[in-house]
Design an enzyme around this catalytic site. Sequence first.
Site, PDB file in Angstrom:
ATOM      1  CG  ASN A  13      42.739  41.993  17.763  1.00 41.59           C
ATOM      2  OD1 ASN A  13      42.111  42.355  16.592  1.00 41.59           O
ATOM      3  ND2 ASN A  13      43.066  40.971  17.960  1.00 41.59           N
ATOM      4  CE  LYS A  15      40.066  38.994  19.813  1.00 41.28           C
ATOM      5  NZ  LYS A  15      40.383  37.627  20.515  1.00 41.28           N
ATOM      6  CG  HIS A  98      45.741  37.868  17.350  1.00 44.93           C
ATOM      7  ND1 HIS A  98      44.973  36.736  17.716  1.00 44.93           N
ATOM      8  CD2 HIS A  98      45.565  38.661  18.377  1.00 44.93           C
ATOM      9  CE1 HIS A  98      44.127  36.969  18.830  1.00 44.93           C
ATOM     10  NE2 HIS A  98      44.581  38.233  19.134  1.00 44.93           N
ATOM     11  CD  GLU A 100      41.593  35.481  18.040  1.00 51.05           C
ATOM     12  OE1 GLU A 100      41.331  36.379  17.136  1.00 51.05           O
ATOM     13  OE2 GLU A 100      40.948  35.611  19.178  1.00 51.05           O
ATOM     14  CD  GLU A 170      47.281  39.303  22.247  1.00 47.38           C
ATOM     15  OE1 GLU A 170      46.514  40.154  22.928  1.00 47.38           O
ATOM     16  OE2 GLU A 170      46.916  38.438  21.421  1.00 47.38           O
ATOM     17  N   GLY A 176      40.033  35.961  25.143  1.00 45.69           N
ATOM     18  CA  GLY A 176      38.773  35.814  24.994  1.00 45.69           C
ATOM     19  C   GLY A 176      38.116  34.897  25.793  1.00 45.69           C
ATOM     20  CB  SER A 216      40.533  38.338  29.613  1.00 44.23           C
ATOM     21  OG  SER A 216      40.170  37.294  29.068  1.00 44.23           O
ATOM     22  N   GLY A 237      41.086  42.882  23.271  1.00 45.20           N
ATOM     23  CA  GLY A 237      40.403  42.338  22.074  1.00 45.20           C
ATOM     24  C   GLY A 237      38.625  42.777  22.826  1.00 45.20           C
TER      25      GLY A 237
HETATM   26  C1  PEP Z   1      43.253  39.613  21.487  1.00 45.74           C
HETATM   27  O1  PEP Z   1      42.282  39.419  20.618  1.00 45.74           O
HETATM   28  O2  PEP Z   1      44.307  40.164  21.345  1.00 45.74           O
HETATM   29  C2  PEP Z   1      42.689  39.782  22.865  1.00 45.74           C
HETATM   30  C3  PEP Z   1      43.555  40.026  24.095  1.00 45.74           C
HETATM   31  O3  PEP Z   1      41.408  39.320  23.094  1.00 45.74           O
HETATM   32  P1  PEP Z   1      40.600  39.738  24.871  1.00 45.74           P
HETATM   33  O4  PEP Z   1      41.188  40.794  25.108  1.00 45.74           O
HETATM   34  O5  PEP Z   1      39.200  39.547  24.414  1.00 45.74           O
HETATM   35  O6  PEP Z   1      41.173  38.486  25.457  1.00 45.74           O
END
Ligand code: PEP
Length: 254
Positions: A13, A15, A98, A100, A170, A176, A216, A237
């Site tokens: 992703n 973003k 998602h 966000e 998630e 993040g 992460s 991400g």
């Molecule tokens: C995401 O945006 O779906 C995500 C898992 O981000 P990150 O891996 O940066 O935590």
Amino acid sequence: MKKELRAAVIAGNWKMNCGPAAAKALIEDLKPLAANAECGVIVCVPFVDLQVALEATKGTNIKVGAQNCHWAESGAFTAEISAGMLKELGVEYVILGHSERRQYFGETDVTVNQRLRAALNAGLKPIVCVGEVLEQREQGITEEIVRMQTKVALMGVSEEEMKSIIIAYEPVWAIGTGKTATADQADEVCGQIRKVLAELYGEAVAEATTIQYGGSMKPSNAKELLEKVHVDGGLIGGAALKAADFAGIIDAAK
Ligand code: PEP
């Protein structure tokens, strides 16, 4: 059915990162590194990168996804993009719900469901995100939250349509932030989601559905997470923005 028989899928992703030139460069770097992947590989890029990504991935094992779509086919929805438009472009996957989008853009379980049904009707394969915020985990209500999000997202979705859906667990507190859920925490909640799927559609559908973990994930923790019985892949991400890191996670899915 065993874990080995489910499709493992590693999806990036991106973003709101990378314009078309950077997108092309990142995909070119990734192509040789992902060529021998033993899992599905998807890059979910910003809308403006879709065309470039589709061109750059032609003839490779890398699939392309968008990061959202609208629920209407067309109309007065300034700046929105419909599922049919994505399909016409050649896009295969779309991330929906998602955290966000939920946190900053007022996305709700109901609008996630509307978008999901529009995506399915257009022939896209949705990656549906669910997950609790930190306060909910601390209150001990993670299972209730994730059950509710999953059930509402899947309202009106048929058993047949479930074959096109990936679910991504998630935990919002891990996105993040550098904080990863432990492999056991990820496995536990992915297992709870699988239980909901069994209640809604029966064991066979539950066992066949790909459930990813996201939050992460990076090369150093991917193997431990991906080895868990209910964790069938990752939604990535930050680590998806460096070809070597993303490839490291793809390798861990072997
Ligand atoms: C995401 O945006 O779906 C995500 C898992 O981000 P990150 O891996 O940066 O935590």
